[in-house]
Motif scaffolding. Structure first.
Motif, PDB file in Angstrom:
ATOM      1  N   LEU A  46      10.320  32.708  74.839  1.00 24.29           N
ATOM      2  CA  LEU A  46      10.439  34.132  74.546  1.00 24.29           C
ATOM      3  C   LEU A  46      11.882  34.417  74.162  1.00 24.29           C
ATOM      4  CD1 LEU A  46       9.099  36.988  74.618  1.00 24.29           C
ATOM      5  CD2 LEU A  46       9.887  37.139  77.001  1.00 24.29           C
ATOM      6  N   SER A  47      12.089  35.166  73.075  1.00 24.06           N
ATOM      7  CA  SER A  47      13.457  35.437  72.618  1.00 24.06           C
ATOM      8  C   SER A  47      13.526  36.787  71.924  1.00 24.06           C
ATOM      9  CB  SER A  47      13.939  34.335  71.666  1.00 24.06           C
ATOM     10  OG  SER A  47      13.158  34.327  70.478  1.00 24.06           O
ATOM     11  N   ASN A  48      14.762  37.237  71.722  1.00 27.42           N
ATOM     12  CA  ASN A  48      15.006  38.433  70.915  1.00 27.42           C
ATOM     13  C   ASN A  48      15.409  37.991  69.506  1.00 27.42           C
ATOM     14  OD1 ASN A  48      17.526  37.397  71.528  1.00 27.42           O
ATOM     15  ND2 ASN A  48      18.502  39.401  71.784  1.00 27.42           N
ATOM     16  N   PRO A  49      15.495  38.910  68.538  1.00 31.29           N
ATOM     17  CA  PRO A  49      15.792  38.511  67.150  1.00 31.29           C
ATOM     18  C   PRO A  49      17.119  37.765  66.990  1.00 31.29           C
ATOM     19  CG  PRO A  49      14.903  40.725  67.176  1.00 31.29           C
ATOM     20  CD  PRO A  49      15.141  40.343  68.610  1.00 31.29           C
ATOM     21  N   GLU A 109       1.336  42.544  72.914  1.00 26.93           N
ATOM     22  CA  GLU A 109       0.403  41.889  71.996  1.00 26.93           C
ATOM     23  C   GLU A 109       1.221  41.220  70.902  1.00 26.93           C
ATOM     24  OE1 GLU A 109      -3.463  42.708  69.151  1.00 26.93           O
ATOM     25  OE2 GLU A 109      -3.240  43.711  71.080  1.00 26.93           O
ATOM     26  N   PHE A 110       1.123  39.902  70.830  1.00 30.41           N
ATOM     27  CA  PHE A 110       1.907  39.114  69.882  1.00 30.41           C
ATOM     28  C   PHE A 110       1.014  38.663  68.728  1.00 30.41           C
ATOM     29  CE2 PHE A 110       4.029  38.584  73.972  1.00 30.41           C
ATOM     30  CZ  PHE A 110       5.387  38.654  73.655  1.00 30.41           C
ATOM     31  N   ASP A 111       1.407  39.006  67.512  1.00 32.77           N
ATOM     32  CA  ASP A 111       0.684  38.570  66.324  1.00 32.77           C
ATOM     33  C   ASP A 111       1.419  37.403  65.675  1.00 32.77           C
ATOM     34  OD1 ASP A 111      -1.461  40.524  66.268  1.00 32.77           O
ATOM     35  OD2 ASP A 111       0.091  42.006  65.808  1.00 32.77           O
ATOM     36  N   GLU A 112       0.664  36.435  65.166  1.00 30.87           N
ATOM     37  CA  GLU A 112       1.252  35.241  64.562  1.00 30.87           C
ATOM     38  C   GLU A 112       1.744  35.556  63.156  1.00 30.87           C
ATOM     39  OE1 GLU A 112       0.339  30.446  64.602  1.00 30.87           O
ATOM     40  OE2 GLU A 112      -1.311  31.869  64.849  1.00 30.87           O
ATOM     41  N   THR A 113       3.036  35.396  62.929  1.00 28.70           N
ATOM     42  CA  THR A 113       3.626  35.688  61.623  1.00 28.70           C
ATOM     43  C   THR A 113       3.783  34.434  60.774  1.00 28.70           C
ATOM     44  OG1 THR A 113       5.842  35.531  62.607  1.00 28.70           O
ATOM     45  CG2 THR A 113       4.842  37.725  62.467  1.00 28.70           C
ATOM     46  N   ILE A 117       4.708  30.938  65.576  1.00 34.15           N
ATOM     47  CA  ILE A 117       5.704  31.982  65.859  1.00 34.15           C
ATOM     48  C   ILE A 117       5.009  33.345  65.867  1.00 34.15           C
ATOM     49  CG2 ILE A 117       7.839  33.094  65.115  1.00 34.15           C
ATOM     50  CD1 ILE A 117       8.664  30.444  63.860  1.00 34.15           C
ATOM     51  N   PHE A 118       5.148  34.040  66.993  1.00 34.00           N
ATOM     52  CA  PHE A 118       4.471  35.315  67.207  1.00 34.00           C
ATOM     53  C   PHE A 118       5.512  36.424  67.422  1.00 34.00           C
ATOM     54  CE2 PHE A 118       1.476  32.067  68.116  1.00 34.00           C
ATOM     55  CZ  PHE A 118       0.188  32.589  68.025  1.00 34.00           C
ATOM     56  N   GLU A 119       5.114  37.645  67.138  1.00 39.28           N
ATOM     57  CA  GLU A 119       6.036  38.778  67.239  1.00 39.28           C
ATOM     58  C   GLU A 119       5.320  39.959  67.883  1.00 39.28           C
ATOM     59  OE1 GLU A 119       8.122  41.800  64.033  1.00 39.28           O
ATOM     60  OE2 GLU A 119       8.064  39.653  63.548  1.00 39.28           O
ATOM     61  N   SER A 120       6.051  40.701  68.716  1.00 40.53           N
ATOM     62  CA  SER A 120       5.466  41.868  69.377  1.00 40.53           C
ATOM     63  C   SER A 120       6.424  43.053  69.321  1.00 40.53           C
ATOM     64  CB  SER A 120       5.144  41.549  70.848  1.00 40.53           C
ATOM     65  OG  SER A 120       4.609  42.683  71.505  1.00 40.53           O
ATOM     66  N   LEU A 121       5.881  44.217  69.018  1.00 42.52           N
ATOM     67  CA  LEU A 121       6.589  45.492  69.081  1.00 42.52           C
ATOM     68  C   LEU A 121       5.864  46.362  70.101  1.00 42.52           C
ATOM     69  CD1 LEU A 121       7.057  46.134  65.254  1.00 42.52           C
ATOM     70  CD2 LEU A 121       8.862  45.521  66.870  1.00 42.52           C
TER      71      LEU A 121
END
Length: 242
Positions: A46-49, A109-113, A117-121
């Motif tokens: 888990l990480s930040n940008p 909720e993480f979507d695969e980009t 690699i997944f991203e959540s807002l």
């Protein structure tokens, strides 16, 4: 896949089989394909940008409340306070990764980009969260033209059960935007495979799915070019070039 990962999935297979068919209280996992759950098991980050905040996360196969057990490294909570309520993980039918609280409410909720690699807002949270599957990130997903052609379906160290012709042409009933291709099964197929009525194939990221009127089989590619059935169970199957 290395030996440790293969062994881990083999041990986890019975748990997966039970969990993905669980009833209503865990309906989301029941709807997720077993292969989607299997690909998520193991080590994540888990990480930040900016990448200046990172912590290790483990996706486990054991049942935990509304989903599966999740393990956070000791420093995760201080680096990412928003994870405090997370007690389980699950896979949505779309393949998105959800982190759940004890009541089963999705906190993330993480979507695969891109592959692995997944991203959540999160509403009201300025942080963008990145979740990286350490076993998948950096790999190139297979292309359809690499997979099309003749394959032998059989046991890893045993006899061939069937020959499949994965066509490069779209299946006759494929939708306008659907990348689902025709599949032809040769005569003389072993009875349990023939009963599936396999008629099409598709790629879901790194997973190959062959499907028919009575079921489907999912495979992941090994380093030697063969495709191994996933999740692993007591009847392993392999796709290899004849």
């Amino acid at each position: 896949m290395d030996f440790r990962a293969s062994a881990f999935l083999a041990l986890a297979a019975p748990v997966l089989a039970a969990l993905v068919t669980m009833a209503p209280a865990r309906a989301e996992n029941a709807r997720a394909a077993p292969a989607q759950v299997a690909r998520a098991l193991g080590a994540w980050e888990l990480s930040n940008p900016a990448g200046d905040r990172k912590c290790e996360v483990a996706f486990k196969p054991e049942r935990a409340g509304p989903g599966f057990a999740i393990g956070f490294h000791a420093d995760c909570a201080s680096l990412f306070p928003a994870i405090g309520a997370v007690s389980a993980w699950s896979v949505a039918p779309s393949g998105a990764i959800r982190w759940l609280d004890r009541a089963g409410t999705a906190q993330f909720e993480f979507d695969e980009t891109e592959l692995g690699i997944f991203e959540s807002l999160r509403p009201g949270d300025p942080t963008v969260y990145f979740l990286t599957n350490l076993g998948l990130a950096g790999q190139q997903p297979p292309a359809a033209d690499e997979v099309a052609g003749i394959w032998t379906l059989g046991q890893p160290a045993g006899r061939a059960l069937c020959t499949l012709d994965l066509k490069a042409e779209l299946a006759a009933d494929a939708g306008a935007l659907e990348q689902r291709f025709a599949l032809v099964v040769t005569d003389g197929c072993e009875r349990s495979i023939a009963a599936l009525g396999l008629a099409s194939w598709r790629l879901e990221r790194e997973i190959l799915v062959v499907a028919g009127r009575a079921g489907s089989l999912s495979f992941r590619r090994e380093t030697d070019g063969r495709w191994i059935k996933t999740p692993q169970d007591n009847r392993p199957l392999v796709l290899g070039r004849p």
